[in-house]
Design a protein around this motif. Sequence first.
Motif, PDB file in Angstrom:
ATOM      1  N   ASP A   1      -2.995   6.195   1.345  1.00 16.39           N
ATOM      2  CA  ASP A   1      -2.859   7.107   2.487  1.00 16.39           C
ATOM      3  C   ASP A   1      -2.722   6.299   3.780  1.00 16.39           C
ATOM      4  OD1 ASP A   1      -5.444   6.296   3.307  1.00 16.39           O
ATOM      5  OD2 ASP A   1      -6.403   7.971   2.270  1.00 16.39           O
ATOM      6  N   SER A   2      -2.477   7.008   4.876  1.00 15.27           N
ATOM      7  CA  SER A   2      -2.189   6.330   6.148  1.00 15.27           C
ATOM      8  C   SER A   2      -3.373   5.515   6.656  1.00 15.27           C
ATOM      9  CB  SER A   2      -1.769   7.355   7.207  1.00 15.27           C
ATOM     10  OG  SER A   2      -2.794   8.310   7.413  1.00 15.27           O
ATOM     11  N   GLU A   3      -4.596   5.996   6.415  1.00 13.16           N
ATOM     12  CA  GLU A   3      -5.781   5.243   6.844  1.00 13.16           C
ATOM     13  C   GLU A   3      -5.870   3.912   6.090  1.00 13.16           C
ATOM     14  OE1 GLU A   3     -10.669   5.604   6.963  1.00 13.16           O
ATOM     15  OE2 GLU A   3      -9.464   7.357   6.414  1.00 13.16           O
ATOM     16  N   ALA A   4      -5.580   3.953   4.794  1.00 12.79           N
ATOM     17  CA  ALA A   4      -5.641   2.734   3.985  1.00 12.79           C
ATOM     18  C   ALA A   4      -4.536   1.754   4.378  1.00 12.79           C
ATOM     19  CB  ALA A   4      -5.520   3.086   2.500  1.00 12.79           C
ATOM     20  N   THR A   5      -3.317   2.251   4.618  1.00 10.33           N
ATOM     21  CA  THR A   5      -2.231   1.336   4.983  1.00 10.33           C
ATOM     22  C   THR A   5      -2.495   0.703   6.344  1.00 10.33           C
ATOM     23  OG1 THR A   5      -0.919   3.198   5.850  1.00 10.33           O
ATOM     24  CG2 THR A   5      -0.475   2.501   3.584  1.00 10.33           C
ATOM     25  N   LYS A   6      -3.176   1.441   7.227  1.00 11.89           N
ATOM     26  CA  LYS A   6      -3.561   0.871   8.531  1.00 11.89           C
ATOM     27  C   LYS A   6      -4.573  -0.257   8.333  1.00 11.89           C
ATOM     28  CE  LYS A   6      -5.058   2.367  13.157  1.00 11.89           C
ATOM     29  NZ  LYS A   6      -6.321   1.647  13.351  1.00 11.89           N
ATOM     30  N   LEU A   7      -5.539  -0.059   7.457  1.00 12.53           N
ATOM     31  CA  LEU A   7      -6.521  -1.106   7.167  1.00 12.53           C
ATOM     32  C   LEU A   7      -5.854  -2.319   6.529  1.00 12.53           C
ATOM     33  CD1 LEU A   7      -9.594   0.904   5.802  1.00 12.53           C
ATOM     34  CD2 LEU A   7      -9.561  -0.568   7.833  1.00 12.53           C
ATOM     35  N   LEU A   8      -4.900  -2.081   5.631  1.00 12.96           N
ATOM     36  CA  LEU A   8      -4.177  -3.189   4.987  1.00 12.96           C
ATOM     37  C   LEU A   8      -3.415  -3.996   6.034  1.00 12.96           C
ATOM     38  CD1 LEU A   8      -2.897  -1.362   1.793  1.00 12.96           C
ATOM     39  CD2 LEU A   8      -4.360  -3.400   1.802  1.00 12.96           C
ATOM     40  N   TYR A   9      -2.761  -3.291   6.954  1.00 19.16           N
ATOM     41  CA  TYR A   9      -2.026  -3.993   8.011  1.00 19.16           C
ATOM     42  C   TYR A   9      -2.969  -4.831   8.871  1.00 19.16           C
ATOM     43  CZ  TYR A   9       0.875  -5.133  11.981  1.00 19.16           C
ATOM     44  OH  TYR A   9       1.535  -5.837  12.949  1.00 19.16           O
ATOM     45  N   GLU A  10      -4.079  -4.219   9.277  1.00 19.30           N
ATOM     46  CA  GLU A  10      -5.038  -4.937  10.125  1.00 19.30           C
ATOM     47  C   GLU A  10      -5.611  -6.148   9.394  1.00 19.30           C
ATOM     48  OE1 GLU A  10      -7.947  -2.087  11.331  1.00 19.30           O
ATOM     49  OE2 GLU A  10      -6.564  -0.998  12.644  1.00 19.30           O
ATOM     50  N   ALA A  11      -5.834  -6.005   8.092  1.00 17.72           N
ATOM     51  CA  ALA A  11      -6.339  -7.128   7.301  1.00 17.72           C
ATOM     52  C   ALA A  11      -5.332  -8.276   7.314  1.00 17.72           C
ATOM     53  CB  ALA A  11      -6.603  -6.684   5.859  1.00 17.72           C
ATOM     54  N   GLY A  12      -4.072  -7.954   7.077  1.00 15.10           N
ATOM     55  CA  GLY A  12      -3.043  -8.992   7.054  1.00 15.10           C
ATOM     56  C   GLY A  12      -2.842  -9.646   8.398  1.00 15.10           C
ATOM     57  N   GLU A  13      -2.891  -8.851   9.454  1.00 15.21           N
ATOM     58  CA  GLU A  13      -2.705  -9.386  10.796  1.00 15.21           C
ATOM     59  C   GLU A  13      -3.824 -10.375  11.145  1.00 15.21           C
ATOM     60  OE1 GLU A  13      -1.143  -7.301  14.754  1.00 15.21           O
ATOM     61  OE2 GLU A  13      -3.250  -6.868  14.373  1.00 15.21           O
TER      62      GLU A  13
ATOM     63  N   GLY B   1       0.812  -1.203   0.000  1.00  9.66           N
ATOM     64  CA  GLY B   1       0.000   0.000   0.000  1.00  9.66           C
ATOM     65  C   GLY B   1       0.851   1.261   0.000  1.00  9.66           C
ATOM     66  N   ILE B   2       1.886   1.296   0.829  1.00 10.16           N
ATOM     67  CA  ILE B   2       2.779   2.454   0.895  1.00 10.16           C
ATOM     68  C   ILE B   2       3.427   2.712  -0.462  1.00 10.16           C
ATOM     69  CG2 ILE B   2       4.942   3.322   1.871  1.00 10.16           C
ATOM     70  CD1 ILE B   2       4.180   1.837   4.478  1.00 10.16           C
TER      71      ILE B   2
END
Length: 324
Positions: A187-199, A181-182
Motif C-alpha cells: 500500500d501507499s504507506e508501505a511504499t513511502k516507508l520503502l522509499y524513505e528507507a532507501g533514501e 513494493g509497488i
Amino acid sequence: MTTTENLLQTLQTEIEQTSYGESPAELYEPIRYIMALGGKRFRPLLTLLAASLYTDDWKNALKPAIAVEVFHNFTLMHDDIMDKAPLRRGKPTVHEKWNSNTAILSGDVMLIRAYDFLIDIKKEDLRNVLLRFNQTAAEVCEGQQLDMNFETRWDVTEDEYLNMIRLKTSVLLGFALELGGIIGGADSEATKLLYEAGESMGIGFQLKDDLLDVYGDPEKFGKLVGGDIIANKKTFLLIEALTKAEGKTGQELNDWISAETFDKEEKVAAVRGIYDTLGIRALTEQKISDYFAKGIDCLERLSVDPERKKSLLQFVHQLVEREQ
C-alpha cells in the motif's frame, strides 16, 4: 523464503540474456560492454527484495529491476565523460574504448531502454511508476549538476553536500525499493516507508564510500585509496575538516589543497593524518551509522511477516559492514 543469493543469480542471468538492440553494432556494443562490467547490482536487487516482501511472484519485478540497473549504468556512462574518467570497474570507460560521441548516444539509448523494461508493469500502477521514475531521473541529474558546481566552490556546507548525495545517489535507491513494493502490491504507506528507507541508506552508502576512499584496505576497496584526497574532491570528510581545522592544522590542510605539485602518497598520508587529528573518521562513522539506522527503522516499521524481512535486512547489514 527466497534467498538473496537466489535473487541475485536470477537477476544476473536475466541481465546477461537481455538484448538492447543489434544494429548498428557501434551503438549497442558499448551498452553490452558496460552492462557486462558487473558492479554490485544492489539497486535492482533491492527492487527484487522489496517485491518479495509482499509476493512470491517476485519475478514480475525482474524487468523493472533491470530498468533500474540500466538507468544507473546510463548515468555512469555519461558521468565518466564529464569526469574524463579513464577506468570503470578496472576496465576502460566507454568513451575511452570508443569515443565520447558514441558514449553519449549509447547512453541515450540506455535511458530509452529503461522505459521499455518498465512497460510491462500492471496498467493500474504504470502511470505512478513512470511519474516516480521521471522525478527520480531528474533529481539524479540535479545531483550531478550540484556535484559539478561544488568543484569550483570552497564554501560547500555539510547540509549542501548531504543534499547533493541524496539527489545524486540516494533517490535511486529509494525508488528501487519503492518500485519493488509497488509491483509486490504494497500500500501507499508501505511504499513511502520503502522509499524513505532507501533514501536514508543511500546517503549512508555514499558516506561509507567517502570513508573507504580514505581509510579502506586497497586490496578490498578495488580502487586507489586516497583518490578523493589527491583530486581535492569535496567529500563529507574534507568539508568537515575545512570547518574544524584551525591554526597550524588549518594552514597545513590549505597548503596541501593548494599545492600544484606533490607526491601523491605523501599528500594522502598527510591529509589522512589531519583527519585523524580532527576526529573526522569517528564523526563520519557516526553519521553513516545514523543514516543506516534511520533506514533500518523504516524497514522495521513495515507491516510484513518478519520472516519475509530477513533477506532484506541481512542484505542491508552487509551494506553497512562492507569494505569495498
